[in-house]
Design an enzyme around this catalytic site. Structure first.
Site, PDB file in Angstrom:
ATOM      1  N   CYS A  66       0.838  -1.201   0.000  1.00 53.02           N
ATOM      2  CA  CYS A  66       0.000   0.000   0.000  1.00 53.02           C
ATOM      3  C   CYS A  66       0.874   1.252   0.000  1.00 53.02           C
ATOM      4  O   CYS A  66       1.873   1.316   0.723  1.00 53.02           O
ATOM      5  CB  CYS A  66      -0.912   0.003   1.227  1.00 53.02           C
ATOM      6  SG  CYS A  66      -2.049   1.413   1.277  1.00 53.02           S
ATOM      7  N   CYS A  89     -17.150  -8.999   3.678  1.00 52.88           N
ATOM      8  CA  CYS A  89     -16.484  -7.712   3.528  1.00 52.88           C
ATOM      9  C   CYS A  89     -15.295  -7.874   2.588  1.00 52.88           C
ATOM     10  O   CYS A  89     -14.345  -8.602   2.905  1.00 52.88           O
ATOM     11  CB  CYS A  89     -16.013  -7.202   4.882  1.00 52.88           C
ATOM     12  SG  CYS A  89     -17.337  -7.045   6.103  1.00 52.88           S
ATOM     13  N   ARG A 122     -19.755  -3.308  15.955  1.00 52.51           N
ATOM     14  CA  ARG A 122     -19.057  -4.534  15.593  1.00 52.51           C
ATOM     15  C   ARG A 122     -17.753  -4.675  16.368  1.00 52.51           C
ATOM     16  O   ARG A 122     -16.905  -3.787  16.353  1.00 52.51           O
ATOM     17  CB  ARG A 122     -18.758  -4.549  14.089  1.00 52.51           C
ATOM     18  CG  ARG A 122     -18.134  -5.863  13.601  1.00 52.51           C
ATOM     19  CD  ARG A 122     -17.922  -5.830  12.105  1.00 52.51           C
ATOM     20  NE  ARG A 122     -19.160  -5.454  11.425  1.00 52.51           N
ATOM     21  CZ  ARG A 122     -19.199  -4.879  10.231  1.00 52.51           C
ATOM     22  NH1 ARG A 122     -18.085  -4.610   9.590  1.00 52.51           N
ATOM     23  NH2 ARG A 122     -20.355  -4.580   9.676  1.00 52.51           N
ATOM     24  N   CYS A 158      -0.262   4.867   6.923  1.00 51.30           N
ATOM     25  CA  CYS A 158      -1.000   4.719   8.184  1.00 51.30           C
ATOM     26  C   CYS A 158      -0.150   3.946   9.195  1.00 51.30           C
ATOM     27  O   CYS A 158       0.233   2.795   8.957  1.00 51.30           O
ATOM     28  CB  CYS A 158      -2.319   3.994   7.942  1.00 51.30           C
ATOM     29  SG  CYS A 158      -3.328   4.722   6.634  1.00 51.30           S
ATOM     30  N   CYS A 204      -0.838   0.214  10.387  1.00 51.37           N
ATOM     31  CA  CYS A 204      -1.167  -0.777   9.379  1.00 51.37           C
ATOM     32  C   CYS A 204       0.027  -1.631   8.974  1.00 51.37           C
ATOM     33  O   CYS A 204       1.089  -1.109   8.618  1.00 51.37           O
ATOM     34  CB  CYS A 204      -1.740  -0.069   8.157  1.00 51.37           C
ATOM     35  SG  CYS A 204      -2.228  -1.198   6.853  1.00 51.37           S
ATOM     36  N   CYS A 224     -20.502   2.072   6.738  1.00 46.65           N
ATOM     37  CA  CYS A 224     -19.825   1.368   7.825  1.00 46.65           C
ATOM     38  C   CYS A 224     -18.567   2.159   8.139  1.00 46.65           C
ATOM     39  O   CYS A 224     -17.705   2.308   7.266  1.00 46.65           O
ATOM     40  CB  CYS A 224     -19.508  -0.062   7.387  1.00 46.65           C
ATOM     41  SG  CYS A 224     -18.536  -1.025   8.566  1.00 46.65           S
ATOM     42  N   CYS A 260     -20.146  -6.002   1.610  1.00 41.96           N
ATOM     43  CA  CYS A 260     -19.606  -4.684   1.937  1.00 41.96           C
ATOM     44  C   CYS A 260     -18.262  -4.549   1.237  1.00 41.96           C
ATOM     45  O   CYS A 260     -17.433  -5.462   1.288  1.00 41.96           O
ATOM     46  CB  CYS A 260     -19.430  -4.547   3.448  1.00 41.96           C
ATOM     47  SG  CYS A 260     -18.689  -2.974   3.975  1.00 41.96           S
TER      48      CYS A 260
END
Length: 418
Positions: free
Chosen positions: A65, A109, A272, A69, A72, A202, A142
């Protein structure tokens, strides 16, 4: 406690607590913990009974990626030894999804690392959604693909996506401390694009990154205002090889208080229990079911979770039941509002209410943020919840033995954990 009685009454009326009340929940003592859980449990049961919704993650593209972040394992510069692979083909993703559905998952998801999808990526995800829907009647899908460009939310909705995930993660005031390659405002805009396209939004948070109580309350109040239907509560998984690898700030008791605070602030949304529950709640996971009405089944994106059969046993032993595809999740007022927006598959519950604009009274391992893993002002004089919030959270014991890199399921030749 007068505080808890007040919060229960407000939760049953869908009334927003004050920031001081939310801070006070986080400042309660361990001696008061069971009272806090019992009080928030009354609100949870009012809107969701004893049902637990199961969700299943499929990591469509892992690692590599370009975003930075800090939490992550897939981030730019990550040294975490995770699985890395490019896009799964639609039939591969559908096969992975089927394992979760067979295990009892009601929602699949679909997550991909990266800043956001290209139009070609949207095409391939759309084909995957169509394949999953064709093979699994009644399942919700999702998508969690990062920041969306104009028109992409509408295309995903047209392909059959029921929901879109994009977490806020932390307070606006501290967002720049964990990510510099995109902004908090970018995340808010993507959630709003999903809502405008008729998808169920979400959006949640990650706790345990060194934030203050005020930061936690700030992001949860921002979520209430943004009004997603689902709020994943992730607890940081401190992966070796990431900047936050040494952040072990959570105890099981603090994790439960955070979940209770979220339930009081957003009483009628799907809360959740997401990434990191096994790492930080450990043997106290069953208590969290009295606060959250939804969990992820099996593994996460880059880390292994509790065995799927253990999840099901935990739910049954705690006196809860798995929510079937023939049972609607959301309370009636939220389901009606969602249907009016053009997404009618997320149905009714026991009563009317609303957490924001759907009614009265007011998580990720990539830029997409689908589950890993600033100040509210004074509360008054003396020894207040705000004073307590200024103190650092008690450090939890580092349990690196519980952080296991996923080596099965999507992107491997081994069977998934479902």
């Amino acid at each position: 406690m007068d505080l808890l009685n007040t919060l229960v009454e407000k939760g049953l009326r869908r009334e927003l607590p004050t920031r001081e009340e939310a801070l006070a929940v986080l400042a309660t003592s361990d001696d008061e913990l069971l009272d806090v859980v019992a009080a928030a449990g009354k609100v949870r049961r009012m809107w969701f009974g004893r049902r637990v919704k199961l969700n299943y993650l499929v990591n469509l593209k892992s690692g590599l990626c370009p975003e930075d972040c800090s939490y992550c394992s897939q981030r730019l510069g990550s040294k975490a030894e995770i699985l890395k692979y490019t896009w799964l083909k639609p039939d591969e993703a559908s096969k992975a999804a089927a394992a979760g559905v067979a295990g009892g998952a009601k929602r699949v998801c679909l997550v991909a690392s990266g800043r956001g999808p290209t139009d070609r990526d949207v095409d391939r995800v759309s084909k995957t959604i169509e394949a999953i829907k064709e093979q699994n009647e009644g399942v919700e899908v999702c998508a969690c693909l990062g920041l969306l460009s104009d028109g992409q939310a509408e295309r995903l909705r047209a392909a059959g996506a029921d929901a879109y995930n994009h977490n806020l993660n932390t307070s606006e005031a501290t967002y720049g401390d964990i990510t510099t390659t995109h902004t908090y405002a970018d995340r808010v805009e993507t959630v709003q694009q999903a809502q405008a396209a008729g998808m169920s939004a979400c959006s949640g948070l990650i706790a345990g990154m060194g934030e203050s109580d005020a930061d936690l309350v700030d992001v949860v109040f921002s979520l209430r205002e943004l009004d997603p239907d689902s709020v994943p509560v992730n607890f940081l998984i401190p992966f070796e090889g990431t900047p936050l690898a040494k952040e072990w700030n959570l105890t099981p008791q603090r994790a439960l208080r955070i979940l209770a605070m979220v339930r009081f602030v957003c009483p009628d949304v799907e809360v959740r229990l997401a990434g990191g529950r096994e790492v930080h709640l450990r043997s106290m996971q069953p208590l969290a079911l009295h606060l959250a009405n939804s969990i992820f089944l099996g593994d996460y994106l880059t880390s292994e979770g509790q065995e799927g059969k253990a999840d099901l046993a935990m739910i049954a032993d705690a006196g809860f039941e798995v929510e079937g595809t023939d049972t609607t999740t959301l309370p009636e007022h939220r389901a009606d509002a969602l249907a009016a927006a053009g997404c009618g598959s997320h149905g009714a519950g026991p009563a009317a209410g609303g957490c924001g604009s759907h009614g009265a009274g007011g998580a990720g391992e990539s830029a997409g943020g689908c589950g890993t893993g600033g100040g509210c002002g004074p509360c008054g004089d003396g020894d207040t919840a705000a004073d307590a919030a200024a103190e650092p959270a008690p450090a939890g014991e580092a349990r690196t033995d519980l952080v296991a890199v996923r080596r099965r399921g999507a992107g491997t030749d081994l069977p998934p954990n479902a």
